[in-house]
Enzyme design. Structure first.
Site, PDB file in Angstrom:
ATOM      1  N   ILE A 148      -0.229   0.649   7.976  1.00  0.00           N
ATOM      2  CA  ILE A 148      -0.967   0.778   9.237  1.00  0.00           C
ATOM      3  C   ILE A 148      -0.456   1.950  10.090  1.00  0.00           C
ATOM      4  O   ILE A 148      -1.186   2.487  10.928  1.00  0.00           O
ATOM      5  CB  ILE A 148      -0.915  -0.566  10.012  1.00  0.00           C
ATOM      6  CG1 ILE A 148      -2.068  -0.685  10.987  1.00  0.00           C
ATOM      7  CG2 ILE A 148       0.416  -0.760  10.716  1.00  0.00           C
ATOM      8  CD1 ILE A 148      -2.260  -2.088  11.534  1.00  0.00           C
TER       9      ILE A 148
ATOM     10  N   HIS B  86       8.735  -5.048  -0.541  1.00  0.00           N
ATOM     11  CA  HIS B  86       7.654  -4.067  -0.653  1.00  0.00           C
ATOM     12  C   HIS B  86       8.206  -2.687  -0.967  1.00  0.00           C
ATOM     13  O   HIS B  86       9.308  -2.345  -0.547  1.00  0.00           O
ATOM     14  CB  HIS B  86       6.808  -4.001   0.637  1.00  0.00           C
ATOM     15  CG  HIS B  86       7.605  -3.719   1.868  1.00  0.00           C
ATOM     16  ND1 HIS B  86       8.339  -4.694   2.511  1.00  0.00           N
ATOM     17  CD2 HIS B  86       7.804  -2.587   2.582  1.00  0.00           C
ATOM     18  CE1 HIS B  86       8.935  -4.175   3.564  1.00  0.00           C
ATOM     19  NE2 HIS B  86       8.641  -2.875   3.622  1.00  0.00           N
TER      20      HIS B  86
HETATM   21  P1  5GP Z   1       9.745  -1.644   6.368  1.00  0.00           P
HETATM   22  O1  5GP Z   1       9.911  -3.149   6.430  1.00  0.00           O
HETATM   23  O2  5GP Z   1      10.002  -1.106   4.970  1.00  0.00           O
HETATM   24  O3  5GP Z   1      10.564  -0.913   7.371  1.00  0.00           O
HETATM   25  O4  5GP Z   1       8.281  -1.246   6.684  1.00  0.00           O
HETATM   26  C1  5GP Z   1       7.246  -2.120   6.968  1.00  0.00           C
HETATM   27  C2  5GP Z   1       5.974  -1.310   6.989  1.00  0.00           C
HETATM   28  O5  5GP Z   1       4.901  -2.207   7.174  1.00  0.00           O
HETATM   29  C3  5GP Z   1       5.910  -0.276   8.127  1.00  0.00           C
HETATM   30  O6  5GP Z   1       5.720   1.020   7.565  1.00  0.00           O
HETATM   31  C4  5GP Z   1       4.695  -0.737   8.951  1.00  0.00           C
HETATM   32  O7  5GP Z   1       3.904   0.331   9.426  1.00  0.00           O
HETATM   33  C5  5GP Z   1       3.930  -1.610   7.968  1.00  0.00           C
HETATM   34  N1  5GP Z   1       3.192  -2.694   8.599  1.00  0.00           N
HETATM   35  C6  5GP Z   1       3.684  -3.600   9.495  1.00  0.00           C
HETATM   36  N2  5GP Z   1       2.729  -4.475   9.863  1.00  0.00           N
HETATM   37  C7  5GP Z   1       1.604  -4.108   9.205  1.00  0.00           C
HETATM   38  C8  5GP Z   1       0.282  -4.626   9.179  1.00  0.00           C
HETATM   39  O8  5GP Z   1      -0.074  -5.606   9.850  1.00  0.00           O
HETATM   40  N3  5GP Z   1      -0.615  -3.994   8.375  1.00  0.00           N
HETATM   41  C9  5GP Z   1      -0.270  -2.913   7.612  1.00  0.00           C
HETATM   42  N4  5GP Z   1      -1.226  -2.353   6.852  1.00  0.00           N
HETATM   43  N5  5GP Z   1       0.981  -2.400   7.610  1.00  0.00           N
HETATM   44  C10 5GP Z   1       1.909  -2.982   8.394  1.00  0.00           C
END
Ligand code: 5GP
Ligand code: ZN
Length: 139
Positions: free
Chosen positions: A31, A99
């Site tokens: 997102i 992820h």
């Molecule tokens: P991390 O946990 O590796 O730091 O990243 C989590 C990722 O999930 C982030 O890049 C953030 O932009 C993405 N993200 C968080 N919430 C949502 C959501 O509701 N929808 C989408 N498509 N991405 C999300």
């Protein structure tokens, strides 16, 4: 897990821009992308770390990464990508559901994802570090 954002996305309770889905894996656009086509690839089974995944989920995840990375290079005007996982809070993991990020790259795109410091350790120190890691390797 009922309050996990990615579990909700997989179940369709939160909308997402889906790119790929099979029995074990779901992939959708981030997102807040670092670049056009920035994707998240997640196992459908809620797992906080790779260690909680079974063999089948693990191999499905990597099979999907390979297919999706190829598609990203063919569909958008990209010439490379970074495959990235933030595992644990100290590594920047925000969503506690395993992820991988695939971040499409172009020549001189200005992103600094792969620019870490090039530390220098002596050969003996490197051997010591390798030993302490390899002693903990198990199935
Ligand atoms: P991390 O946990 O590796 O730091 O990243 C989590 C990722 O999930 C982030 O890049 C953030 O932009 C993405 N993200 C968080 N919430 C949502 C959501 O509701 N929808 C989408 N498509 N991405 C999300
Ligand atoms: Zn989850």
């Amino acid at each position: 897990m009922s309050d996990c954002v990615f579990c909700k996305i997989i179940k369709g309770e939160i909308p997402s821009s889906k790119v790929f889905e099979d029995e074990n894996v779901y992939a959708f656009l981030d997102i807040n992308p670092a670049s056009k086509g920035h994707l998240l690839i997640v196992p459908k089974k809620h797992s906080e770390s790779l260690d909680e995944l079974g063999e089948q989920e693990f191999s499905s995840l990597f099979a999907a990464i390979r297919k999706i990375a190829r598609a990203l290079l063919e569909s958008l005007d990209n010439t490379g990508f970074n495959l990235l996982m933030n595992s644990g809070k100290d590594a920047g993991q925000i969503i506690p559901h395993v992820h991988f990020h695939i971040i499409p790259r172009k020549k001189k795109d200005g992103l600094s994802i792969s620019s870490w410091p090039f530390l220098k350790f002596s050969g003996d120190h490197l051997q010591e570090i390798a030993k302490s890691i390899s002693e903990h390797i198990r199935d």
